[in-house]
Design a protein around this motif. Structure first.
Motif, PDB file in Angstrom:
ATOM      1  N   UNK A  76      -5.930   8.206   4.257  1.00 33.47           N
ATOM      2  CA  UNK A  76      -5.628   7.119   3.339  1.00 33.47           C
ATOM      3  C   UNK A  76      -6.715   7.012   2.266  1.00 33.47           C
ATOM      4  N   UNK A  77      -6.294   6.970   1.017  1.00 37.12           N
ATOM      5  CA  UNK A  77      -7.241   6.903  -0.093  1.00 37.12           C
ATOM      6  C   UNK A  77      -7.663   8.261  -0.603  1.00 37.12           C
ATOM      7  N   UNK A  78      -7.457   9.308   0.196  1.00 45.93           N
ATOM      8  CA  UNK A  78      -7.830  10.663  -0.217  1.00 45.93           C
ATOM      9  C   UNK A  78      -6.644  11.422  -0.810  1.00 45.93           C
ATOM     10  N   UNK A 129       2.859   8.809  -5.325  1.00 51.04           N
ATOM     11  CA  UNK A 129       2.768   8.031  -4.090  1.00 51.04           C
ATOM     12  C   UNK A 129       3.781   6.894  -4.165  1.00 51.04           C
ATOM     13  N   UNK A 130       4.275   6.482  -3.015  1.00 52.75           N
ATOM     14  CA  UNK A 130       5.212   5.372  -2.955  1.00 52.75           C
ATOM     15  C   UNK A 130       5.022   4.638  -1.637  1.00 52.75           C
ATOM     16  N   UNK A 131       5.592   3.440  -1.528  1.00 50.38           N
ATOM     17  CA  UNK A 131       5.501   2.699  -0.263  1.00 50.38           C
ATOM     18  C   UNK A 131       6.855   2.570   0.412  1.00 50.38           C
ATOM     19  N   UNK A 159       0.852  -1.205   0.000  1.00 46.52           N
ATOM     20  CA  UNK A 159       0.000   0.000   0.000  1.00 46.52           C
ATOM     21  C   UNK A 159       0.878   1.242   0.000  1.00 46.52           C
ATOM     22  N   UNK A 160       0.578   2.204  -0.886  1.00 44.94           N
ATOM     23  CA  UNK A 160       1.354   3.435  -0.956  1.00 44.94           C
ATOM     24  C   UNK A 160       0.938   4.389   0.155  1.00 44.94           C
ATOM     25  N   UNK A 161       1.748   4.480   1.192  1.00 49.77           N
ATOM     26  CA  UNK A 161       1.399   5.336   2.331  1.00 49.77           C
ATOM     27  C   UNK A 161       2.366   6.496   2.494  1.00 49.77           C
ATOM     28  N   UNK A 162       3.122   6.794   1.434  1.00 48.23           N
ATOM     29  CA  UNK A 162       4.046   7.921   1.453  1.00 48.23           C
ATOM     30  C   UNK A 162       3.764   8.786   0.231  1.00 48.23           C
TER      31      UNK A 162
END
Length: 441
Positions: A29-31, A56-58, A1-4
């Motif tokens: 997250x997701x926005x 976005x990156x993980x 999941x890309x959280x960065x």
């Protein structure tokens, strides 16, 4: 999941103009998606800045990433193509990401921060500060203004010399809190409208059975029975009534109020007579055949349309644009600012009606913002304007036409010092579209 999120910060100098990594909190997250604007803490003092999410990156080579604080918009303001264009402009014109992006967004859309002081304490707590008149004055001012005030406005109203000292003391004691909020110079425009809150048949029955007797009430209700919405201002003016009449009808359940968005149209008061394509001359037909053939290929190409003023180049443009629209795609027409006359606008509006956006320096901030939103939302097929219209946020460009391309006004004299023709080529390469250069030279 890309959280960065990889973010370019608005307003930075060339020294600090780079992409920064921020952690996306669970609540966002997701926005947070590429192209959206965000508010992030920046620098050693963690001052809140506006930024643009590029990707976005993980994974990240950096540790202890700061969190994004909030998102500014519900939807992205930049498409993937415009992000790529900003990256190219930064290298080509030796400018910052922010300088490049500023060309793509309407003036006034940038966010500015302001602080708001909120009163938290109850009445019992307020009495504890009676011994200090200055702090008590601040508290009373907050009580008089719905328990909150803009920081600078409170400072101005109080006239207290040691304002920041007393504010800090009240904040430390838990009497007040200070939040940082954000606004922009230009926003959507809304008007308050009235509408029938019950079926027209019931309203008609109440009027015929004399349950509604006052002629002012009847006049208002008859107007609303013929119109879905009417602005409160117009209703009061046309019916010759005061706002209290409307409020009475609302309390009785006959009408309701709502806020309705209105688009600011720079040519709303003008009526454009629709025109049909002219039969092309032999030269026009030859030019159209060549250009249309290139258009149907769906590949990038550059074409020069040479013709002196009055030779009929504009009709070629109009018929070419019609082909682009029929293909489900879009077009940009650039003309020198001095040539963007009412007659020029009338030719395009007369041919394509509400599918045309007009972009030039004489528009108000609100008009520029609304024209930009219409284009971005896909409700417009053609943009006609001066140099900056080359950045119109179309996603499915088929052609960019630069009329009188030899004119020097197509080169920006301020940072970034771009040439409209170079931007057009870059955008058309990305869209596999045509660049048409019109010139009398």
């Amino acid at each position: 999941m890309n959280n960065i999120a990889i973010v370019a910060i608005s307003g930075t100098t060339r020294e600090f103009d780079k992409k920064y990594h921020y952690s996306i909190p669970d609540g966002l997250s997701g926005k947070v998606v590429p192209g959206i604007r965000v508010i992030v803490p920046f620098g050693g003092g963690n001052s809140l800045k506006e930024g643009y999410v590029f990707a976005l990156t993980d994974t990240s080579d950096f540790s202890n990433l700061k969190d994004i604080k909030k998102i500014v918009d519900d939807t992205p303001v930049l498409s993937g193509k415009m992000i790529r264009l900003a990256e190219w402009m930064r290298d080509r014109y030796v400018c910052t990401y922010s300088d490049a992006i500023k060309c793509m967004l309407p003036a006034g859309i940038g966010v500015k921060s302001f602080r708001v002081v909120h009163l938290l304490a109850g009445k019992d707590d307020l009495n504890k500060d009676r011994q200090n008149k200055d702090r008590q004055k601040l508290i009373e001012l907050l009580k008089e203004n719905d328990l909150q005030l803009d920081y600078e406005e409170l400072k101005r109203l109080s006239g207290i010399k040691s304002f920041s000292t007393h504010i800090r003391s009240l904040e430390n004691s838990g009497t007040i809190s200070i939040s940082e909020e954000f606004t922009s110079a230009v926003k959507e425009k809304y008007v308050r409208v009235a509408y029938l809150a019950m079926p027209a048949e019931e309203v008609q029955f109440d009027m015929e059975s004399n349950r509604i007797k006052r002629i002012q009430h009847i006049r208002v209700l008859e107007m609303l029975m013929e119109n879905e919405y009417i602005s409160v201002v117009d209703l009061a003016r046309f019916a010759g009534i005061y706002g209290s009449v409307l409020d009475t009808l609302r309390k009785q359940g006959y009408i309701g109020y709502k806020e309705l968005e209105v688009m600011r149209d720079p040519v709303k008061h003008k009526i454009f007579e629709r025109t049909a394509p002219f039969k092309p001359t032999a030269q026009q037909a030859s030019a159209l055949q060549t250009i249309t053939g290139k258009l149907e290929e769906g590949k990038f190409a550059e074409i020069l349309v040479h013709g002196v003023t009055g030779s009929g180049k504009t009709e070629v443009y109009l018929q070419l644009i019609q082909k682009a629209i029929e293909n489900g795609r879009q077009a940009i027409v650039l003309v020198p600012e001095i040539s963007l006359t009412p007659q020029m606008v009338e030719r395009f509006k007369g041919r394509f009606g509400d599918q045309v956006a007009v972009l030039h320096s004489r528009l108000s901030l609100g008009e520029k913002y609304d024209q930009w939103r219409l284009i971005k939302d896909g409700r417009i097929k053609v943009a006609v304007g001066a140099r900056s219209a080359v950045f119109a946020p179309f996603e499915h460009l088929d052609v960019i036409i630069i009329d009188e391309e030899h004119e020097t006004s197509y080169k920006s004299e301020t940072t970034p010092k771009y040439r409209a023709s170079e931007i057009a080529v870059k955008r058309c390469l990305d869209n596999e579209a045509l660049v048409i250069y019109g010139s009398a030279t």
